[in-house]
Design an enzyme around this catalytic site. Sequence first.
Site, PDB file in Angstrom:
ATOM      1  N   TYR A 159       0.824  -1.227   0.000  1.00  0.00           N
ATOM      2  CA  TYR A 159       0.000   0.000   0.000  1.00  0.00           C
ATOM      3  C   TYR A 159       0.858   1.279   0.000  1.00  0.00           C
ATOM      4  CZ  TYR A 159      -3.105   3.721   1.503  1.00  0.00           C
ATOM      5  OH  TYR A 159      -3.756   4.934   1.599  1.00  0.00           O
ATOM      6  N   LYS A 163       1.258   4.071  -3.060  1.00  0.00           N
ATOM      7  CA  LYS A 163       0.913   5.485  -2.895  1.00  0.00           C
ATOM      8  C   LYS A 163       2.129   6.364  -3.236  1.00  0.00           C
ATOM      9  CE  LYS A 163      -2.605   6.852  -1.691  1.00  0.00           C
ATOM     10  NZ  LYS A 163      -3.852   7.093  -2.487  1.00  0.00           N
TER      11      LYS A 163
HETATM   12  N1  LIG Z   1      -8.703   6.519   5.094  1.00  0.00           N
HETATM   13  C1  LIG Z   1      -7.578   7.111   5.425  1.00  0.00           C
HETATM   14  O1  LIG Z   1      -7.248   7.235   6.618  1.00  0.00           O
HETATM   15  C2  LIG Z   1      -6.687   7.691   4.356  1.00  0.00           C
HETATM   16  C3  LIG Z   1      -5.550   8.404   4.774  1.00  0.00           C
HETATM   17  C4  LIG Z   1      -4.726   8.958   3.806  1.00  0.00           C
HETATM   18  C5  LIG Z   1      -5.011   8.810   2.462  1.00  0.00           C
HETATM   19  N2  LIG Z   1      -6.103   8.100   2.077  1.00  0.00           N
HETATM   20  C6  LIG Z   1      -6.364   8.000   0.632  1.00  0.00           C
HETATM   21  O2  LIG Z   1      -7.630   8.577   0.383  1.00  0.00           O
HETATM   22  C7  LIG Z   1      -8.249   7.936  -0.716  1.00  0.00           C
HETATM   23  C8  LIG Z   1      -9.643   7.511  -0.325  1.00  0.00           C
HETATM   24  O3  LIG Z   1      -9.553   6.619   0.758  1.00  0.00           O
HETATM   25  P1  LIG Z   1     -10.834   6.135   1.583  1.00  0.00           P
HETATM   26  O4  LIG Z   1     -10.406   5.944   2.974  1.00  0.00           O
HETATM   27  O5  LIG Z   1     -11.973   7.024   1.262  1.00  0.00           O
HETATM   28  O6  LIG Z   1     -11.037   4.702   0.946  1.00  0.00           O
HETATM   29  P2  LIG Z   1     -12.374   4.014   0.413  1.00  0.00           P
HETATM   30  O7  LIG Z   1     -12.026   2.588   0.176  1.00  0.00           O
HETATM   31  O8  LIG Z   1     -13.511   4.307   1.307  1.00  0.00           O
HETATM   32  O9  LIG Z   1     -12.608   4.754  -0.961  1.00  0.00           O
HETATM   33  C9  LIG Z   1     -11.936   4.420  -2.135  1.00  0.00           C
HETATM   34  C10 LIG Z   1     -12.935   4.432  -3.283  1.00  0.00           C
HETATM   35  O10 LIG Z   1     -12.224   4.086  -4.474  1.00  0.00           O
HETATM   36  C11 LIG Z   1     -13.041   3.176  -5.199  1.00  0.00           C
HETATM   37  N3  LIG Z   1     -12.213   2.305  -6.038  1.00  0.00           N
HETATM   38  C12 LIG Z   1     -11.395   1.306  -5.639  1.00  0.00           C
HETATM   39  N4  LIG Z   1     -10.878   0.704  -6.690  1.00  0.00           N
HETATM   40  C13 LIG Z   1     -11.351   1.332  -7.789  1.00  0.00           C
HETATM   41  C14 LIG Z   1     -11.167   1.153  -9.175  1.00  0.00           C
HETATM   42  N5  LIG Z   1     -10.387   0.181  -9.656  1.00  0.00           N
HETATM   43  N6  LIG Z   1     -11.795   1.996 -10.019  1.00  0.00           N
HETATM   44  C15 LIG Z   1     -12.611   2.975  -9.539  1.00  0.00           C
HETATM   45  N7  LIG Z   1     -12.837   3.169  -8.250  1.00  0.00           N
HETATM   46  C16 LIG Z   1     -12.198   2.361  -7.377  1.00  0.00           C
HETATM   47  C17 LIG Z   1     -13.775   2.352  -4.139  1.00  0.00           C
HETATM   48  O11 LIG Z   1     -14.924   1.738  -4.682  1.00  0.00           O
HETATM   49  C18 LIG Z   1     -14.061   3.402  -3.095  1.00  0.00           C
HETATM   50  O12 LIG Z   1     -15.321   3.982  -3.277  1.00  0.00           O
HETATM   51  C19 LIG Z   1      -7.346   6.759  -1.107  1.00  0.00           C
HETATM   52  O13 LIG Z   1      -6.599   7.121  -2.243  1.00  0.00           O
HETATM   53  C20 LIG Z   1      -6.450   6.582   0.104  1.00  0.00           C
HETATM   54  O14 LIG Z   1      -5.203   6.066  -0.267  1.00  0.00           O
HETATM   55  C21 LIG Z   1      -6.958   7.559   2.994  1.00  0.00           C
HETATM   56  C1  LIG Z   2      -5.536  -1.428  18.817  1.00  0.00           C
HETATM   57  C2  LIG Z   2      -4.584  -1.497  17.654  1.00  0.00           C
HETATM   58  C3  LIG Z   2      -3.494  -2.490  17.988  1.00  0.00           C
HETATM   59  C4  LIG Z   2      -5.309  -1.870  16.411  1.00  0.00           C
HETATM   60  C5  LIG Z   2      -4.537  -1.622  15.136  1.00  0.00           C
HETATM   61  C6  LIG Z   2      -4.939  -0.350  14.484  1.00  0.00           C
HETATM   62  C7  LIG Z   2      -4.497  -0.311  13.011  1.00  0.00           C
HETATM   63  C8  LIG Z   2      -5.361  -1.278  12.231  1.00  0.00           C
HETATM   64  C9  LIG Z   2      -4.590   1.125  12.506  1.00  0.00           C
HETATM   65  C10 LIG Z   2      -3.622   2.027  13.296  1.00  0.00           C
HETATM   66  C11 LIG Z   2      -3.205   3.152  12.363  1.00  0.00           C
HETATM   67  C12 LIG Z   2      -4.036   2.952  11.112  1.00  0.00           C
HETATM   68  C13 LIG Z   2      -3.533   3.555   9.808  1.00  0.00           C
HETATM   69  C14 LIG Z   2      -3.317   5.076   9.908  1.00  0.00           C
HETATM   70  O1  LIG Z   2      -4.372   5.717  10.591  1.00  0.00           O
HETATM   71  C15 LIG Z   2      -3.125   5.734   8.606  1.00  0.00           C
HETATM   72  C16 LIG Z   2      -3.418   5.148   7.424  1.00  0.00           C
HETATM   73  C17 LIG Z   2      -3.099   5.886   6.196  1.00  0.00           C
HETATM   74  C18 LIG Z   2      -4.067   5.675   5.070  1.00  0.00           C
HETATM   75  O2  LIG Z   2      -3.512   6.106   3.872  1.00  0.00           O
HETATM   76  C19 LIG Z   2      -4.598   4.270   4.954  1.00  0.00           C
HETATM   77  C20 LIG Z   2      -5.033   3.708   6.254  1.00  0.00           C
HETATM   78  C21 LIG Z   2      -3.949   3.769   7.315  1.00  0.00           C
HETATM   79  C22 LIG Z   2      -2.766   2.878   6.874  1.00  0.00           C
HETATM   80  C23 LIG Z   2      -4.520   3.269   8.682  1.00  0.00           C
HETATM   81  C24 LIG Z   2      -4.871   1.767   8.622  1.00  0.00           C
HETATM   82  C25 LIG Z   2      -5.265   1.169   9.969  1.00  0.00           C
HETATM   83  C26 LIG Z   2      -4.195   1.424  11.036  1.00  0.00           C
HETATM   84  C27 LIG Z   2      -2.897   0.703  10.673  1.00  0.00           C
END
Ligand SMILES: NC(=O)c1ccc[n+]([C@@H]2O[C@H](COP(=O)([O-])OP(=O)(O)OC[C@H]3O[C@@H](n4cnc5c(N)ncnc54)[C@H](O)[C@@H]3O)[C@@H](O)[C@H]2O)c1
Ligand SMILES: CC(C)CCC[C@@H](C)[C@H]1CC[C@H]2[C@@H]3[C@H](O)C=C4C[C@@H](O)CC[C@]4(C)[C@H]3CC[C@]12C
Length: 346
Positions: A159, A163
């Site tokens: 992952y 990214k």
């Molecule tokens: N959730 C977090 O904490 C977090 C933190 C930093 C960055 N991000 C980034 O933010 C973005 C959104 O993350 P999220 O948490 O909303 O995830 P999410 O899984 O809720 O949303 C991702 C969306 O992308 C769509 N998708 C996946 N594969 C696809 C494909 N092949 N074609 C078209 N659509 C597709 C999914 O259906 C989904 O609706 C991601 O790029 C993720 O890397 C998330």
């Molecule tokens: C009680 C704990 C041991 C349980 C483990 C928690 C673990 C699954 C959580 C902790 C931190 C989380 C990540 C973090 O908030 C930031 C990101 C960046 C984003 O781009 C994608 C999701 C991610 C990796 C979170 C995933 C879940 C994590 C690892």
Amino acid sequence: MADSAETQELVYLVTGGCGFLGEHVVRMLLQREPRLRELRIFDLHLGPWLEELKTGPVQVTAIQGDVTQAHEVAAAVAGAHVVIHTAGLVDVFGKTSPETIHEVNVQGTQNVIEACVQTGTRFLIYTSSMEVVGPNTKGQPFYRGNENTPYEAVHRHPYPCSKALAEQLVLEANGREVLGGLPLVTCALRPTGIYGEGHQIMRDFYHQGLRLGGRLFRAIPASVEHGRVYVGNVAWMHVLVARELEHRAALMGGQVYFCYDNSPYKSYEDFNMEFLGPCGLLLQWLLRPLMLYAPLLNPYTLAVANTTFTVSTDKARRHFGYEPLFSWEESRTRTIRWVQTVEGSA
Ligand SMILES: NC(=O)c1ccc[n+]([C@@H]2O[C@H](COP(=O)([O-])OP(=O)(O)OC[C@H]3O[C@@H](n4cnc5c(N)ncnc54)[C@H](O)[C@@H]3O)[C@@H](O)[C@H]2O)c1
Ligand SMILES: CC(C)CCC[C@@H](C)[C@H]1CC[C@H]2[C@@H]3[C@H](O)C=C4C[C@@H](O)CC[C@]4(C)[C@H]3CC[C@]12C
């Protein structure tokens, strides 16, 4: 809001617009981008909630499509002024193969860039992640750092690797000539761990706490700071960047910005308790708590949760006037209200 239809001229495309962050970006654009004429929402899985958006003044076009399919992406991008690319596979739990993660996150992003170039779209905003910086494989802390803080960014997990590669592609594409001869302007936003309405992992922790009789068990030292940012503020940053990119292309083009707000610096679990506590859960000590979290745990997720990684920066304010739209109190209240509506809540 727009006074007349004449000011509504822009076409935006949001990839991943039905995801956790994507839905907030979509709703924020409809509320706060008065120049919008058409909003295209491109996602592998379209949500039923899109229907309610179709009755408003902005034309909402839902496109079921796959970012790995270049022709589908090109058809969706053609004629758009701005693309906000949030689509991605967020899998740190090993459910998806590394090849698929690469295909969606890296090849999918390359397809979005090529579609912009081929069809003449000039503004591309990419949702990157703090993970492109760290935590790194050595578990070195990143303590309230900014976009210029030196840090050894070393990744092995599919992952963060995907990214980082995708972000690099987006930044390198800044300045490429698009159809019509003008330059592409790109930038990347790097959220820390996003929380707020719709956050699946928060939902999972809540359900687990209910199953355990209203308790969660501490597994991470309270001294480890984990960066978090409210989803509404992340969405707001995307909307602002999209708005300002044209006028500040020389300053913002090719730049990266951490997504930040005034959420407090806390450990992952203590932060979650800001919402789960008021919903009736208690955080307790237990001798071997990791057994309880087995499905969430692997060397990577444990390392991320156990390594301090927090940001402190004002780059987005300096470059495009960003101020968080939601205070910490509002972000907290909104998230608590949402947890209270989650199925199974007391
Ligand atoms: N959730 C977090 O904490 C977090 C933190 C930093 C960055 N991000 C980034 O933010 C973005 C959104 O993350 P999220 O948490 O909303 O995830 P999410 O899984 O809720 O949303 C991702 C969306 O992308 C769509 N998708 C996946 N594969 C696809 C494909 N092949 N074609 C078209 N659509 C597709 C999914 O259906 C989904 O609706 C991601 O790029 C993720 O890397 C998330
Ligand atoms: C009680 C704990 C041991 C349980 C483990 C928690 C673990 C699954 C959580 C902790 C931190 C989380 C990540 C973090 O908030 C930031 C990101 C960046 C984003 O781009 C994608 C999701 C991610 C990796 C979170 C995933 C879940 C994590 C690892």
